[in-house]
Design an enzyme around this catalytic site. Structure first.
Site, PDB file in Angstrom:
ATOM      1  N   GLU A 282     -10.371   0.973   3.114  1.00 62.15           N
ATOM      2  CA  GLU A 282     -10.300   1.906   2.339  1.00 62.15           C
ATOM      3  C   GLU A 282     -11.394   2.556   1.286  1.00 62.15           C
ATOM      4  O   GLU A 282     -11.900   3.701   1.347  1.00 62.15           O
ATOM      5  CB  GLU A 282      -9.054   1.687   1.388  1.00 62.15           C
TER       6      GLU A 282
ATOM      7  N   HIS B 179      -7.409  -4.218   3.745  1.00 58.33           N
ATOM      8  CA  HIS B 179      -7.218  -3.054   3.758  1.00 58.33           C
ATOM      9  C   HIS B 179      -7.848  -2.280   2.822  1.00 58.33           C
ATOM     10  O   HIS B 179      -8.233  -1.193   2.944  1.00 58.33           O
ATOM     11  CB  HIS B 179      -5.655  -3.051   3.532  1.00 58.33           C
ATOM     12  N   ASN B 180      -7.802  -2.669   1.535  1.00 51.88           N
ATOM     13  CA  ASN B 180      -8.483  -1.910   0.446  1.00 51.88           C
ATOM     14  C   ASN B 180     -10.181  -2.071   0.749  1.00 51.88           C
ATOM     15  O   ASN B 180     -10.870  -0.986   0.235  1.00 51.88           O
ATOM     16  CB  ASN B 180      -8.389  -2.529  -0.941  1.00 51.88           C
TER      17      ASN B 180
ATOM     18  N   LYS C   5      -3.800  -7.158   2.535  1.00 53.82           N
ATOM     19  CA  LYS C   5      -3.961  -6.120   1.805  1.00 53.82           C
ATOM     20  C   LYS C   5      -5.402  -6.066   1.163  1.00 53.82           C
ATOM     21  O   LYS C   5      -5.912  -5.023   1.012  1.00 53.82           O
ATOM     22  CB  LYS C   5      -3.101  -6.217   0.632  1.00 53.82           C
TER      23      LYS C   5
ATOM     24  N   SER D  12       0.799  -1.093  -0.106  1.00 54.59           N
ATOM     25  CA  SER D  12       0.060  -0.281   0.182  1.00 54.59           C
ATOM     26  C   SER D  12       1.028   1.372   0.070  1.00 54.59           C
ATOM     27  O   SER D  12       2.126   1.177   0.382  1.00 54.59           O
ATOM     28  CB  SER D  12      -0.796   0.123   1.347  1.00 54.59           C
TER      29      SER D  12
END
Lengths: 306, 306, 306, 306
Positions: free
Chosen positions: A179, A175-176, A172, A120
């Site tokens: 986001e 995480h997105n 990840k 990221s």
């Protein structure tokens, strides 16, 4: 240390440059000549074919892939004839964690190692460092530790070994998903402020203000403040929002785990809605209202229509 | 400068202390003797009645209210006999912006001034400074500028005059609506990670990792990392989430403005759902499934039930 | 005409009975002896093995599967050795339409025919008839038309050839997605009425009332009225709502088609939430509120907690 | 019996006609001459002023209001000088139930009676009868019972005394909230079918099919089938969906009651979204993606944009 960076696009080229600046020997390959040429100016020894890349690296080799998720299988397949047992493939892109688990297994059958590194930081990573979420076996992570330390914002933070193979891409992915939710929350709030222009005339001022001491301060808010400062009315920008896949995966994983994630779900759906030009469902709603209540229908394409 | 702080609770006392440390003369009042005693140890000249407070301040007086939204009207009413034209009332709490507009008008009729200052920062504000969103007239903001500069993280940032009377509380309301969405996004993401304990065993590690270089880094993530570090399984914490009103107001304002804000809406609804103990709607869904499909009903109170 | 019904559970047995009553010769098989015995009392010639079933049917055979989606592949595999070119397999269950397309292709390679028939009507279908959504080739639909006409509420309505192979299960999947949304809409409305018991004391009366002349009248409302009449407070029913898969598929298909379907999404997520006993995300929200605002945490397991 | 119908618009005129056909003496008033003229051809004795209406009715009078919610207060105020104790005002429109409670109290102070009658059925009510949800005191409901029996689909069903004053409009409000959810569920399902035209070519066929024996059969589906039959591609209809207020009220009431109603919330928000022409929030999302990831922005107004 020495590595081969495969994929010299926006992310790959910047990571290669950060690694080169950090004292590593970075060889690089990209099928696009222009990408290779640009990388060459950034400290990368760019070669024009995969075999040339592997030939130039001493065994055991470290090959870092920064290619689109859809290109990973083909890239690995093209690499295979040129790899030797003990070589290490790192997938730093946005692959689905199950694909990474599958690939690791296939590579292991040939004596090859695999690490998945969720990455990221976007276009700011070159300067500020990347956040690196690594999945794999401990000795593989140890072997590439010098690279992680250089790529991260600081040698001792911004990178971690989060779990076994697949864990890096899973973290990840989540995480997105987060986001998406964060972005949508800010977007809704600023959209509401924008409706009250007489009361709150300066959105850029508010964004900048919130950066200091407020509960909602964040790096995404820093960027939002910059975007609103540069273009307060967001002139020239279509309300069309792409999604690059991880949000879908996150929602699918949540549902498979019987977990309710309404905000991640709606953040994704709102992006899909932003790309509709003539939503059939909303036309049907208008038709139904006319059918039961005699409510007037707005003619398609009329002035004032969307 | 000199001011009277009315309300010496969690927020008021800390703000009074920060102002006193900043060199201002801070008188304070709270109906609770214990609150007054505590404030006295933090640099505040605590008095035991409102008239004593106003008597001790030189005209034109500055009175800063940090009381619950429901207590503002009564507090102002109690103050009125003791105020003189030119005195200034600042509401630093979480009042609805329309109440602030109404109050300002009523005060203006008596020659009194009003400023609404949305205040963010929570229990960390004492140390890190508060984010202050001020609504009002320019000369009133100018008059209290020394206070804003002391309370903010730095004299030149973290406070702003965002618009006319009401704008401060409106911006703070939207801030809190965004906060709900941000919190829910993180909560969903970590809940998904928690479902995959075998793959991602250490949530506190992930939270800490993301703080450095990732797109989702934020102050709320900093706090989340701390909370997970201190109590990785969140033991002893009931999944019961209060809301303090601004989320409702934000959604109501959005709807009144014909604006779709799905993430703010769902963040609020999820909190309401967290407080249900025996949701009738979900019982009815189970009953409907039994009625049309013969699907089995789980008996209430059975083991394994919620 | 003559057919073999494989799977004599709740749905299969009732459909077999309706077919037998309609003058068809219905042979049946189920691995459970009790299911076979029950079916035998309902006009079905129940046999105790698949080979016996196929042996008893004249070629070309019609085999109607009413088995769980997860059992379809194994059932077809067990059938294959006993089928001959021209035989016809009908999947009347809730299979994923892509599985049906795959199976049809595999069967076609052996000269076998396939029809997918989405079936709605639940436990009421025996008496009121089933809604049948058939996907396949025109001559196959024509061949089984007598069965469809008997199963449907009337020979000329309640069944249709909706498209090529897979279309039947796709339409049924969407049907179920809609069903989730309808159910959730009623559940929310009645839950709100239930909160206002002093104003609206009798929910069963309201449900019954709405059945006549209102915009929201429907078959699901008919069932809801019955359920509330029988058990006005829904005593003894846990707020625990299963989902049988089609809602997930519908949402996944919508997202794959870049279509925003918030109500179907939320209807599914709400069911998932109903099954949570100790939602980590909501605990984290409480922990975050404590961390930034000092808001009190409710202890787990305390009285008044969920 | 005898009544005065005030408001001869779409709903009022049709209800007046059904009452007149049912043998009641119906006087009517509407400020629009054309509405009065049209009503006169439908069995209504239309007069051209409120005083003429009250003068023509014998005491105690029954006055049925079918006017927009925003016009109820003014209408009652205009009526007041012409009413006498014991007269009865029925509000059959979509007033907020709290307004009805307030009005009933004000009327009671003058010896006037009030009944709130939530009315559903739309333009089909004239032929099929209306669903009537009455709130008020028992003797008032008894007094207007002949009217309710005529307006309802049948004398003994389709109307009910659901609770005290306000209950009628509260139940109607919730009815409309449910209606939003049902409509959105169908809209999403058909929108998904429409995306798969190759698989499911005929949406009108599916809608018609589902009307018979399926779990999702309903009156709204009947209307949907008719709308799709008449205009399969919904040509000429803008995807622009109005809301008439009850959905907002339902959501606000749910939130005030601390009840999570995600489907009703999203059904409303989706309508708001349908009316956006240039959503700022979605532009900001695009700007944020560009800021952190370098993702391309689609220029406003470009071909292929929304």
């Amino acid at each position: 240390m020495e590595l081969g960076m495969i994929g010299l696009g926006r992310m790959g080229a910047a990571m290669a440059e950060r690694l080169a600046r950090g004292g590593h020997r970075v060889l690089g390959f990209d099928p696009l000549p222009s990408a290779r040429e640009a990388a060459a100016t950034r400290g990368v020894e760019a070669v024009d074919a995969l075999p040339a890349l592997t030939a130039a690296l001493a065994a055991p080799r470290t090959l870092w892939l920064m290619v689109p998720a859809a290109a990973v299988d083909a890239t690995i397949e093209a690499l295979l004839p040129h790899l030797a047992p003990g070589d290490r493939v790192i997938d730093g892109g946005n692959s689905h964690y199950r694909d990474s688990q599958r690939r690791a297994q296939a590579l292991a059958a040939r004596g090859l190692r695999f690490v998945d590194v969720g990455t990221s930081g976007g276009v700011w990573g070159l300067r500020e460092g990347y956040c690196l979420m690594a999945g794999g076996e401990a000795d593989d992570i140890a072997a590439i530790r010098p690279l992680l330390q250089t790529l991260a914002p600081a040698p001792d933070r911004g990178w971690a070994h989060v779990g076994p193979i697949g864990a890096g891409h899973f973290v990840k992915m989540v995480h997105n998903g987060i986001e998406y939710g964060l972005m949508q929350a800010y977007a809704e709030g600023f959209a509401l402020l924008q409706r009250k222009e007489a009361l709150v005339p300066d959105l850029a001022q508010v964004a900048e203000l919130w950066r200091h001491g407020s509960v909602v301060r964040s790096w995404l808010l820093d960027l939002t403040a910059g975007a609103l400062e540069a273009n307060p009315a967001l002139d020239g920008i279509a309300p069309y929002v792409e999604d690059s896949g991880e949000g879908r995966w996150t929602l699918a994983e949540a549902i498979e785990a019987d977990l309710s994630t309404p905000v991640i779900a709606l953040s994704l759906l709102q992006r899909l809605r932003s790309r509709e030009t003539d939503p059939f469902g909303e036309k049907l709603l208008a038709a139904m209202r006319a059918a039961f209540g005699g409510h007037p229908i707005r003619p398609a394409g009329g002035s004032g229509a969307r």
